[in-house]
Structure formats: C-alpha cells, structure tokens
Design a protein around this motif. Structure first.
Motif, PDB file in Angstrom:
ATOM      1  N   CYS A 154      23.393 -78.055  33.923  1.00 52.11           N
ATOM      2  CA  CYS A 154      23.947 -78.265  32.579  1.00 52.11           C
ATOM      3  C   CYS A 154      25.468 -78.133  32.505  1.00 52.11           C
ATOM      4  CB  CYS A 154      23.296 -77.313  31.590  1.00 52.11           C
ATOM      5  SG  CYS A 154      21.528 -77.587  31.421  1.00 52.11           S
ATOM      6  N   ASP A 181      20.873 -82.116  33.940  1.00 55.70           N
ATOM      7  CA  ASP A 181      21.955 -82.214  32.970  1.00 55.70           C
ATOM      8  C   ASP A 181      23.311 -82.109  33.667  1.00 55.70           C
ATOM      9  OD1 ASP A 181      19.930 -82.495  31.166  1.00 55.70           O
ATOM     10  OD2 ASP A 181      20.332 -80.667  30.036  1.00 55.70           O
ATOM     11  N   TYR A 184      26.008 -85.628  30.374  1.00 55.09           N
ATOM     12  CA  TYR A 184      25.378 -85.850  29.067  1.00 55.09           C
ATOM     13  C   TYR A 184      25.715 -87.259  28.599  1.00 55.09           C
ATOM     14  CZ  TYR A 184      23.963 -80.992  28.834  1.00 55.09           C
ATOM     15  OH  TYR A 184      23.350 -79.795  29.093  1.00 55.09           O
ATOM     16  N   HIS A 241      19.294 -85.401  30.189  1.00 56.32           N
ATOM     17  CA  HIS A 241      20.552 -85.994  29.715  1.00 56.32           C
ATOM     18  C   HIS A 241      21.170 -87.003  30.674  1.00 56.32           C
ATOM     19  CE1 HIS A 241      20.843 -83.946  25.929  1.00 56.32           C
ATOM     20  NE2 HIS A 241      20.427 -82.839  26.517  1.00 56.32           N
ATOM     21  N   ASP A 405      18.241 -76.006  32.258  1.00 54.56           N
ATOM     22  CA  ASP A 405      17.966 -76.456  30.886  1.00 54.56           C
ATOM     23  C   ASP A 405      18.286 -75.481  29.763  1.00 54.56           C
ATOM     24  OD1 ASP A 405      16.793 -78.282  28.855  1.00 54.56           O
ATOM     25  OD2 ASP A 405      15.239 -76.756  28.729  1.00 54.56           O
ATOM     26  N   HIS A 407      20.514 -73.120  29.113  1.00 52.02           N
ATOM     27  CA  HIS A 407      21.889 -72.710  28.776  1.00 52.02           C
ATOM     28  C   HIS A 407      21.996 -71.206  28.585  1.00 52.02           C
ATOM     29  CE1 HIS A 407      22.616 -77.021  26.967  1.00 52.02           C
ATOM     30  NE2 HIS A 407      22.073 -77.029  28.163  1.00 52.02           N
TER      31      HIS A 407
END
Ligand code: FE2
Length: 510
Positions: A154, A181, A184, A241, A405, A407
């Motif tokens: 992410c 991710d 994005y 994403h 995922d 965060h």
C-alpha cells in the motif's frame, strides 16, 4: 562507460558463463541514439531461484511523457545487460543483449538460470550509450540458511513520501515481499488522506493501457522506491488498486464499462513494470500465485485473492448481519488456485510455510460492543473458505500468514474456529501497515484498546506507516514492526514499535 568498454567487459564475462539465459527475443532494435537518459525508472529483480532470478528495467526518457510510453520513440531499442559477482563489475559472469520492444512499453525482463545458489549478484543495463544504476540481487541458498525479509504494502503516491521504502532498503533484506496496492488508480485527489497530500497523481482515473503505464512510470520515478527495488529481489503480488478499488473476478466495483478490457490493460501494465517471469502473462490474464523457496528453510506461497473470487457479499463494505458471507460455496481463491495451494502446503517439505496474500484472514469485528460488523472484502466475507484454509494450515509445517491492505500493523492469532476463543492457534498472521497510504499515521490509544477488546485474538494494532522486518531461522521467526512518525516530510527514522518471536513448533516442544 561507453559501448566498447561495456561490451569488452561483457565479452570477458562470457568466458566464465555457465548455464543458459532465456530472453524476450533476439536483438533486433536499431541503434540510433536516444536523447537523454532512458533509465529514469530504475532497475529491479525478482522471483529468485537457487540458480537464477528475473532482472527488469523499462526505458523512459521522461516518465511523465503523456502517452504512457515515457516519451520513447516508437521503435524497438537494444538493451545490453550484465551480471557480476562484485559491485564494480570486474567479475562479470553473464551478459547479453535483448530488445526492449515499443509494444511492451520498452520493458525488459531477463530470466537467468545456471548461476550458483546462495550467491549475491550485481546487475546493470546499458542502452544507447547510457548505463543504468546497478542493482543487487541474490539466488536462493540450499539448506536452512537464515533469511531476512521485509513485508510491505500500500503505497499511495499522493499521501506521502516513500521514506519507508528508503528505510526498508537501508536494512538490506535478502528479499522484499510486496503484497499489493503498489499503486492506486484514482485520479488526482481521488482519495485523500487525513493529513492531505504531498504530490499529485497523473491526470484522470486509470482506465486505459496508456493511463496505467503512465501511473506506473510516475510511481517508479520515485528515488526511494527505486532504491528499494535495487537493493534486493522482490516477490510481488497485486491487490485491488493495481486495477480498481475492490474489483472481484470479472466484476468492477464501479460498473466500469468493458471491465474485462480494463483489467487486461492493467495486468499488462503491471507485468511491464514488475520483475515477473514472462510465463506470468497469459493472454488477458496474469498469474501471480506462485511459490518461491528459500532452501529447505522456507517456502513462500503467494496468493491471488482478486482474480478468481466471487463478488463481495451483501454489496460489499463493512456491515453487520450479512448471512451471504457464510455461504459454503463462496470462493476467494477459485477452485484451481485452491487445489494448487493445498498441494503446495502439504507437499512443501520446507520447515516454514509463509503465505503471502492481500487481505486479512483473521476475523475482525469493527463494531464496539455487542454484535459485529465485518469487512466483506476480506476473508470475513468468505468465511467457509477461510475455515477450510485454517484446517489446511493446521496440517502444514509452521505456517505464517503475511498480509497487506489494512493500512495498519496487526498481529493476530489464527484459530481453528474463529468464533471459539478456546480453539487452538493454527498460525500467526502478520499484517504490514502501509508504506504511504493514509498519510501521516497516528496512534489513537482509545480506539486501539477498544479494537483489541473486541478482537481478543489480535494482540497489536498500529495506525502508523511502516513495514515489517522479519528474520527467519530453523528455530524461530523474529518479527520487528517498523513505524515512521511522519511521511508528509522526508527524513523520518524507522523505529521498532513492536516485536514478536514466533518459535517453530519443533522449538516450542523442545
Ligand atoms: Fe491499500
């Protein structure tokens, strides 16, 4: 270095070549000079084996060249590559030339074999008189040699600087496991962090091949990300994403028109920009579920929890009272990947089995007090298959689940029966927080205490940015959760916010 001395070094290196190399095709590119440095996107390596790895680069004169092709000419370009055992490239053991095709956004994937196990190597590329930065990679060892690896996920580009990538690189892990991710798809300010944003996405939400290529190039132009790639081989797997928020199999979460086309374009751009083996790109599909072994010490089982899943139950989201999520026949992995995983877990032979996957396996109740609310995009939305997975892990040698995922850092016990607190723990789940997504982190102690009380199988939650550094030996997995206090400015140190040591079952009994 000019062409003559690069090639002279390469020729010298050929004398010590063993084994073979497979490349994307014989060299056919023309040699007219490019104006400028084509190595603006850095270099990378990935998917090491005992005798090789993948080397990657993609030529771009201007990463933000508006057509997604990095302002490169529409012709193919020859790229030389070298692999050496030393940083100064005085001992070149392998070299070659292949063609960066305009049709593949001038990306290059070199797959090597025949190298020595457990050996660090250095690599670089050359095109049109320019030499790329050098990268460091490794083959995997034989036996039970210890492994240091980082886990990350992410990395929203607008939400903060990539200091966490830099800190991760400074730790010089043997491997980096990236769980989704990576980029994005949103347009500028399409998803803003609490702390605002430090930079802006390329225009528009990604919808076409050119859009995805351009977005990848923007992300890859970041020097901290380039450094993390150049430091160690990565094992990459996408989440949502890289295509679109919360897509599921053939289903777009936004009703995007011709989603099959969009997904195929996103996959193609992902492949072009990642150190993946060529066999991973299969027409309009992309296969990222695969296994990578570190000797007999560990086997990574990388999963794809997007491409083969059923659509989210009850219209997705975090909800209470969705019975559909419990349906026996709902699948997250799809039948083929499920069989592949079962075979791999049971026939592994490795002491440790590390599942690299995207979304939280542990049950996570988001509602304070009685009743529960769960995320239908996570394994909670596919509860029957999760129960089967946990049953399978119970029969696996030292399983550990690695997840992205969320965060937020999490440490969870995975119990054979999610709803029974007395049920035995079959594995631990390590959830890595984000590199950048959601911006500057924070620590809401009240919210964390309440979340832990609602979820007694979870022992640690942290809302700050960071990554996991793990050291694995035959006896234990020693885990450090690293956090950064801010990413809205550069320069934050990484500190260890939490530590856990997971003994192997054999060690726990001893
Ligand atoms: Fe994310």
């Amino acid at each position: 270095m000019d062409r003559r001395s690069f090639l002279a070094a390469a020729t010298a290196g050929l004398l010590t070549t063993t084994g073979s190399v497979t490349s994307a095709g014989a060299s056919t590119g023309t040699s007219r000079a490019l104006k400028g440095d084509p190595f603006t996107l850095g270099v990378a390596s990935g998917d090491p084996s005992a005798d090789g790895f993948v080397l990657w680069t993609r030529l771009a004169l201007d990463p933000l060249g508006g057509d997604g092709r990095g302002a490169m000419p529409s012709r193919d370009v020859d790229v030389d590559w070298q692999v050496a055992t030393d940083e100064r490239f005085s001992s070149i053991v392998r070299s070659g030339t292949l063609t960066a095709r305009a049709g593949a956004a001038h990306s290059v994937h070199v797959e090597l074999d025949g190298l020595r196990p457990g050996t660090p190597y250095h690599y670089r590329f050359r095109a049109q008189g320019r030499v790329s930065p050098a990268g460091r990679t490794t083959t995997t060892p034989e036996g039970e040699r210890p492994l240091a690896f980082a886990v990350a996920a992410c990395a929203h580009y607008e939400h903060g600087f990539y200091t966490a990538y830099r800190r991760l690189a400074e730790e010089e892990p043997d491997l980096v496991v990236f769980l989704g991710d990576y980029l994005y798809e949103y347009g500028p300010s399409g998803y803003t962090a609490l702390a605002g944003q430090v930079r802006s996405h390329t225009p528009g939400k990604c919808a076409t091949l050119a859009d995805y290529r351009l977005r990848h190039a923007q992300y890859k132009s970041d020097p901290d990300l380039q450094r993390a790639h150049a430091t160690a081989p990565w094992l990459v797997a996408f989440d949502d994403h890289e295509v679109e928020n919360n897509w599921a199999g053939p289903v777009s979460s936004t009703g995007a028109p011709a989603f099959d086309r969009r997904r195929a374009d996103a996959f193609r751009a992902y492949y072009e920009n990642m150190p993946l083996r060529r066999a991973s790109l299969r027409g309009t599909a992309l296969q990222v579920n695969r296994r990578v072994s570190w000797g007999t010490l560990a086997r990574f089982h990388l999963l794809d929890t997007r491409q083969f899943r059923d659509d989210q139950a009850c219209l997705d989201g975090v909800r209470a009272g969705c019975d559909e999520r419990l349906d026996e026949d709902r699948t997250l992995l799809g039948a083929g990947q499920w069989r592949w995983l079962e075979e791999g877990l049971h026939g592994s032979g490795a002491r440790w089995n590390l599942l690299g996957q995207q979304i939280m396996v542990a049950h996570r109740d988001y509602r304070r007090g009685p009743g529960r609310e769960v995320s239908l995009d996570s394994w909670d939305g596919y509860a029957a298959e999760r129960a089967r997975l946990l049953g399978s892990l119970a029969a696996t040698s030292n399983p550990v689940v690695l997840t992205g995922d969320a965060h937020m850092h999490h440490l969870a016990d995975l119990k054979a029966d999610t709803d029974d607190p007395d049920s035995p723990v079959v594995a631990r789940e390590l959830v890595a927080s984000s590199i950048a997504s959601d911006g500057d982190g924070y620590r809401d102690r009240t919210w964390i205490a309440e979340s832990l009380a609602e979820n007694p199988h979870i022992s640690y939650i942290d809302q700050r940015r960071g990554y996991i550094m793990a050291r694995l030996t035959r006896d234990d997995l020693s885990v450090a959760y690293r956090t950064l206090d801010y990413i809205s400015r550069r320069g934050a140190p990484a500190r260890t916010a939490h530590r856990v040591t997971i003994p192997s079952a054999e060690q726990a009994r001893a």
